[in-house]
Design a protein around this motif. Structure first.
Motif, PDB file in Angstrom:
ATOM      1  N   CYS A 186     -42.418   1.979 -19.076  1.00  0.00           N
ATOM      2  CA  CYS A 186     -43.124   1.110 -20.022  1.00  0.00           C
ATOM      3  C   CYS A 186     -42.334   0.987 -21.325  1.00  0.00           C
ATOM      4  O   CYS A 186     -41.340   1.683 -21.536  1.00  0.00           O
ATOM      5  CB  CYS A 186     -44.540   1.621 -20.270  1.00  0.00           C
ATOM      6  SG  CYS A 186     -44.635   3.255 -20.965  1.00  0.00           S
ATOM      7  N   ALA A 227     -52.431   1.204 -28.823  1.00  0.00           N
ATOM      8  CA  ALA A 227     -52.387   0.609 -27.476  1.00  0.00           C
ATOM      9  C   ALA A 227     -52.824  -0.859 -27.512  1.00  0.00           C
ATOM     10  O   ALA A 227     -52.210  -1.713 -26.854  1.00  0.00           O
ATOM     11  CB  ALA A 227     -53.273   1.409 -26.516  1.00  0.00           C
ATOM     12  N   ALA A 287     -49.989  -2.886 -29.219  1.00  0.00           N
ATOM     13  CA  ALA A 287     -48.801  -3.035 -28.366  1.00  0.00           C
ATOM     14  C   ALA A 287     -49.086  -3.963 -27.187  1.00  0.00           C
ATOM     15  O   ALA A 287     -48.281  -4.854 -26.870  1.00  0.00           O
ATOM     16  CB  ALA A 287     -48.358  -1.661 -27.876  1.00  0.00           C
ATOM     17  N   THR A 326     -47.630  -1.289 -21.930  1.00  0.00           N
ATOM     18  CA  THR A 326     -48.204  -0.189 -22.711  1.00  0.00           C
ATOM     19  C   THR A 326     -48.971   0.791 -21.837  1.00  0.00           C
ATOM     20  O   THR A 326     -49.761   0.387 -20.980  1.00  0.00           O
ATOM     21  CB  THR A 326     -49.190  -0.780 -23.751  1.00  0.00           C
ATOM     22  OG1 THR A 326     -48.502  -1.768 -24.511  1.00  0.00           O
ATOM     23  CG2 THR A 326     -49.743   0.293 -24.677  1.00  0.00           C
ATOM     24  N   GLY A 352     -52.765  -3.520 -20.711  1.00  0.00           N
ATOM     25  CA  GLY A 352     -52.438  -2.121 -21.008  1.00  0.00           C
ATOM     26  C   GLY A 352     -53.067  -1.167 -20.002  1.00  0.00           C
ATOM     27  O   GLY A 352     -54.039  -1.512 -19.316  1.00  0.00           O
ATOM     28  N   SER A 361     -40.548   5.769 -20.786  1.00  0.00           N
ATOM     29  CA  SER A 361     -40.942   4.806 -21.816  1.00  0.00           C
ATOM     30  C   SER A 361     -39.822   4.641 -22.834  1.00  0.00           C
ATOM     31  O   SER A 361     -39.091   5.598 -23.117  1.00  0.00           O
ATOM     32  CB  SER A 361     -42.215   5.282 -22.515  1.00  0.00           C
ATOM     33  OG  SER A 361     -42.599   4.340 -23.488  1.00  0.00           O
TER      34      SER A 361
END
Ligand SMILES: Cc1cc2nc3c(=O)[nH]c(=O)nc-3n(C[C@H](O)[C@H](O)[C@H](O)COP(=O)(O)OP(=O)(O)OC[C@H]3O[C@@H](n4cnc5c(N)ncnc54)[C@H](O)[C@@H]3O)c2cc1C
Length: 522
Positions: free
Chosen positions: A17, A32, A35, A42, A181, A218
């Protein structure tokens, strides 16, 4: 929101991610949402349930902070007043305007508070929720019939916001999910993964429901674990200096009759020089809070006897019917993740700034802590702006200032519990249309019903009886004894829906009853 779907998504061999957030409280969920709505891939990981930590244990105010104005912290107040207005505009089903009354007992108090609160209104500008005004003693008594009349010379009314914190957290998780997300509860981060240059490339996490390990890649990792940020920072660098000083705040919940109206009471100066609120909340009153420095943070902090006595004593000085221990329906404690300042350890926790702090380490770990619920959105915007630079992500504009949150409904009828679901309330009503039994109440004194439990399991990722009774329905916070009585039925409904055994049900009831015991005052 579906936990199994989220798990399959992160299980893919090449899954990676853009932004991974550790911590599912106000701060992490805000990041979150920011994003995900900017279009970044996310993931948010929460070790327990969403808002299990501080974010379900606040005073429930969406406020600029009258107290910070008195301390001369104008910048913090302006920022919070702007965010207060945005939060109300973007989630009107969860944030409402409320009248706060300051009773005056000395001749100079009325002009003094009137001037200060007029400044508060001016700072709020267009985002204001109503004008502050001086009022006669008679009018004060009309707004708060439960107040002591003796010595009351008049008062001042001002306006702030009020909300349900854990319900707001659920709405944020849903908003992040609505925008692509992934938000997982019961997923604890146990380690940070780095490349040969020492740069963070992801995390190791453990699914606490089935004891399974995951490694998630990530580009950026954000540490938003509240009072626990130092634990994650130690995973990054073991000799790191502590950046958080936890401070405990306790609240008592009592019957609505102690205030007797719909307005909140604000006591500007308690005997320890703090502010004490009496805030109407879901047909009860929340009294608090305290400020007790703690050494070690806990996920389930317990109120100290002296904190309970302090609140009862202070409230009793202003209320005609003095609340006693027997009147307390629930007591809950929360930990402020106050950012330790350079002033050193001698600084009193009530003096530590409530503004947030963001730290970046050489390895690329971004840590955010401090701040308040009211400013979660702005904090998130700042963090994601920084994250895009650290992770060399595409520059995309933040869209949350005007983003309607999940469940948005411009007008709600707050006379029943269902208003907290906003536009989702219709779908819960459909569950009852499908089967009349889903309308059966969980407890004779409350309007929580079978459909609410089903909804919490099907749509809100509730995994345990505690998730349902503490944070989806707030029963534990409103009336701990009644919540214990509801537990067996909630366990039965959940077990049927999730296909769990009789043993699971019994274990859940036992665990919840033990936990709820700490919310009862003897
Ligand atoms: C008594 C009190 C009253 C308050 N009243 C107000 C108010 O009225 N209005 C207001 O605006 N603000 C208020 N605040 C402030 C506000 O509640 C907090 O600023 C906010 O809730 C902090 O959120 P957070 O996400 O930073 O922390 P938290 O809510 O504590 O979230 C951190 C999360 O990280 C998780 N976590 C920790 N370690 C890991 C790990 N290894 N892996 C995965 N997850 C992990 C924890 O389980 C936790 O859920 C109050 C605070 C207190 C204590």
């Amino acid at each position: 929101m579906n936990r199994n779907n989220f798990l399959s998504a992160i299980s893919g061999r090449n899954f990676a991610c853009d932004i991974l957030v550790i911590g599912g409280g106000a701060t992490g969920l805000g990041v979150a949402v920011d994003a995900a709505t900017r279009g970044f891939k996310t993931v948010l990981l929460e070790q327990s349930d969403f808002a299990k930590g501080t974010s379900s244990r606040s005073t429930k105010l969406v406020h600029g902070g009258v107290r910070y104005l008195a301390q001369g912290n104008v910048r913090l107040v302006v920022e919070a007043l702007r965010e207060r207005g945005r939060m109300r505009r973007n989630a009107p089903h969860l944030v409402k305007g409320m009248r706060f009354i300051i009773g005056n007992y000395k001749w100079w108090e009325r002009p003094f508070y009137s001037v200060g609160l007029t400044l508060y209104d001016i700072l709020a500008g267009k985002m204001g929720l109503g004008r502050s005004l001086p009022m006669s003693a008679k009018k004060v008594m009309k707004e708060i019939p439960g107040l002591k009349r003796m010595g009351l010379k008049g008062g001042v009314v001002y306006h702030d916001g009020q909300f349900d914190d854990a319900r707001m957290a659920v709405s944020l998780a849903q908003t992040a999910a609505d925008n692509g997300g992934i938000c997982l509860n019961y997923m604890k981060v146990t380690g940070l993964e780095k490349d040969i240059n020492g740069k963070i490339t992801g995390v190791k996490a453990s699914d606490l429901l089935v004891d399974k390990e995951y490694r998630i890649k990530s580009k950026v990792v954000v540490n938003a674990t509240g009072v626990f940020v130092d634990e994650i920072r130690c995973m990054d660098s073991p000799e790191t200096k502590k950046m958080v000083r936890p401070s405990q705040g306790v609240h008592l919940v009592v019957d609505q009759k102690f205030l007797g109206g719909k307005s909140a009471l604000m006591i500007p100066k308690t005997s320890d020089g703090r502010v004490l609120f009496g805030v109407p909340w879901h047909n009860k009153v929340v009294l608090g809070t305290t400020d007790t420095p703690l050494e070690n943070p806990e996920l389930e902090p317990h109120a100290l006897e002296e904190e309970v006595d302090f609140i009862l004593d202070q409230a009793g000085q202003y209320l005609a019917a003095q609340p006693t221990r027997a009147d307390v329906l629930s007591v809950f404690a929360g930990l402020r993740p106050l950012a330790a300042s350079d002033a050193g350890d001698n600084q009193k926790t009530k003096e530590i700034s409530r503004s947030h702090k963001i730290y970046k380490t050489k390895s690329g770990l971004l840590t955010i802590t401090g701040g308040k619920w009211t400013t979660y959105r702005e904090m998130a915007e700042e963090v994601v702006n920084l994250a895009t630079r650290i992770g060399a992500l595409e520059q995309k504009k933040c869209v949350t200032a005007n983003l309607k949150l999940h469940g948005y409904a411009a007008k709600v009828d707050d006379s029943t519990w269902d208003y907290v679901y906003g536009s989702d309330a219709e779908r819960i009503a459909e569950l009852i249309q499908e089967d009349k039994k889903n309308g059966d109440l969980l407890h004779q004194n409350y309007t929580f019903n079978v459909a609410h439990v089903l909804w919490a399991v099907k749509e809100e990722m509730a995994q345990t009886v505690e998730d349902v009774l503490a944070r989806r329905l707030r029963a534990l916070f409103l009336d701990a004894r009644a919540a214990i009585e509801m537990a067996p039925e909630v366990a039965r409904i959940m077990a049927k829906e999730l296909n769990y055994s009789e043993e699971w049900q019994q274990g859940q009831v036992k665990e919840f009853t033990e936990l709820a015991g700490h919310y009862i005052v003897h």
